[in-house]
Motif scaffolding. Structure first.
Motif, mmCIF file in Angstrom:
data_model
loop_
_atom_site.group_PDB
_atom_site.id
_atom_site.type_symbol
_atom_site.label_atom_id
_atom_site.label_comp_id
_atom_site.label_asym_id
_atom_site.label_seq_id
_atom_site.Cartn_x
_atom_site.Cartn_y
_atom_site.Cartn_z
ATOM 1 N N GLN A 1 0.821 -1.203 0.000
ATOM 2 C CA GLN A 1 0.000 0.000 0.000
ATOM 3 C C GLN A 1 0.862 1.265 0.000
ATOM 4 O O GLN A 1 0.483 2.282 -0.594
ATOM 5 C CB GLN A 1 -0.944 -0.001 1.215
ATOM 6 N N THR A 2 2.009 1.205 0.653
ATOM 7 C CA THR A 2 2.912 2.360 0.651
ATOM 8 C C THR A 2 3.494 2.579 -0.740
ATOM 9 O O THR A 2 3.610 3.718 -1.213
ATOM 10 C CB THR A 2 4.038 2.161 1.674
ATOM 11 N N MET A 3 3.862 1.499 -1.418
ATOM 12 C CA MET A 3 4.339 1.622 -2.790
ATOM 13 C C MET A 3 3.261 2.222 -3.681
ATOM 14 O O MET A 3 3.550 3.058 -4.554
ATOM 15 C CB MET A 3 4.794 0.260 -3.330
ATOM 16 N N GLN A 4 2.006 1.813 -3.450
ATOM 17 C CA GLN A 4 0.922 2.341 -4.274
ATOM 18 C C GLN A 4 0.716 3.835 -4.049
ATOM 19 O O GLN A 4 0.324 4.556 -4.971
ATOM 20 C CB GLN A 4 -0.369 1.569 -3.998
ATOM 21 N N ARG A 5 0.979 4.314 -2.847
ATOM 22 C CA ARG A 5 0.917 5.762 -2.605
ATOM 23 C C ARG A 5 1.915 6.494 -3.491
ATOM 24 O O ARG A 5 1.599 7.531 -4.091
ATOM 25 C CB ARG A 5 1.216 6.073 -1.137
ATOM 26 N N ALA A 6 3.120 5.964 -3.598
ATOM 27 C CA ALA A 6 4.135 6.584 -4.448
ATOM 28 C C ALA A 6 3.718 6.532 -5.914
ATOM 29 O O ALA A 6 3.845 7.524 -6.652
ATOM 30 C CB ALA A 6 5.484 5.896 -4.250
#
Length: 273
Positions: free
Chosen positions: A79-84
């Motif tokens: 999910q953090t990667m998807q924020r980027a």
């Protein structure tokens, strides 16, 4: 085998050090890493208007989601990667070219060197170019071709809007992917670019100014697409609204094509320094 390290700007992280970053710090680091390696293809990737797309001569196209996951999946939550990824693609750009490298972009270039043949660099460590073979491009013909494509796309979109008395689904009838004000502004920019194209030597500042206007319009159109499509990303967003209008993506792509040639022509007019 040593752990993979992560070079972000001038900072090198071990895998464990990267894992200890806060979520916001990880997102910022991934954004910086991505833009160190990939750029909007408008800057250097050649575009063939007859084929309707970029010529990926230096590699690509690269997808932000794939590249971020390939580099960081071992140390960052999905999910953090998807924020980027969402921030990288927030303007609707999904195909990226590689940032300039010695291997990719040296063709036709000569560099300043000392008496021993060693390259002399500037304060940032970049080799200093003393000459460059500029590819022969018929900017005037290319600009007119891309403006024709843009105006055809705008006309097709404007003439084929969904009927206003359509009742399924009623909540989407008044949603505009491209507003009448945006259409008018794009047409004004296209007219200004045609005026410059007719000159013996166009004004580089005017070319860049109109390119900026069209680029901003493209970003606004993409933002509207995401709102109407309920935040869906990528090609699915265009598909979600395709029943309403006649190919708004062609307008968006045509804007981008004109922006690229206007910027390249402005660089050519002013030359390299």
């Amino acid at each position: 085998m040593a752990d993979h390290t992560y070079q972000i700007g001038e900072v090198t992280y071990t895998a464990e050090e990267f894992r200890r970053l806060t979520e916001d710090e990880k997102v910022e680091a991934m954004l910086e890493w991505f833009h160190q390696h990939y750029e909007d293809p408008v800057h250097r990737t050649p575009y063939n208007s007859r084929e309707g797309g970029y010529l990926w001569v230096h590699g690509g196209p690269f997808d932000a989601d794939n590249e971020i996951q390939s580099e960081f999946s071992g140390v960052v939550e999905f999910q953090t990667m998807q924020r980027a990824v969402e921030q990288i693609t927030s303007d609707g750009l999904y195909e990226w070219g590689p940032v300039q490298s010695d291997d990719d972009y040296d063709d036709g270039e000569e560099y300043l060197a000392d008496e021993n043949g060693n390259s002399i660099t500037d304060e940032n460590g970049n080799r200093i170019i003393v000459s460059r073979d500029i590819p022969e491009i018929d900017y005037r013909t290319e600009m007119l071709s891309r403006l024709d494509r843009l105006e055809t796309a705008i006309a097709g979109y404007s003439q084929n809007l969904a009927p206003r008395n359509h009742n399924n689904p009623p909540e989407l009838i008044d949603a505009e992917v491209i507003s009448s004000a945006q259409i008018e502004r794009a047409q004004q920019a296209a007219t200004a670019l045609r005026v410059e194209t007719a000159k013996e030597v166009p004004d580089a500042n005017v070319l860049r100014a109109q390119a900026t206007i069209l680029s901003q319009l493209g970003s606004a159109i993409w933002s509207g697409v995401k709102v109407i499509a309920g935040g869906v990303a990528g090609s699915a967003a265009w598909e979600a609204i395709s029943w309403m209008h006649n190919n708004p993506k062609e307008v968006y792509d045509s804007l981008h094509a004109v922006v690229q040639i206007a910027q390249q022509w402005a660089d050519s007019v002013q030359g390299f320094w």
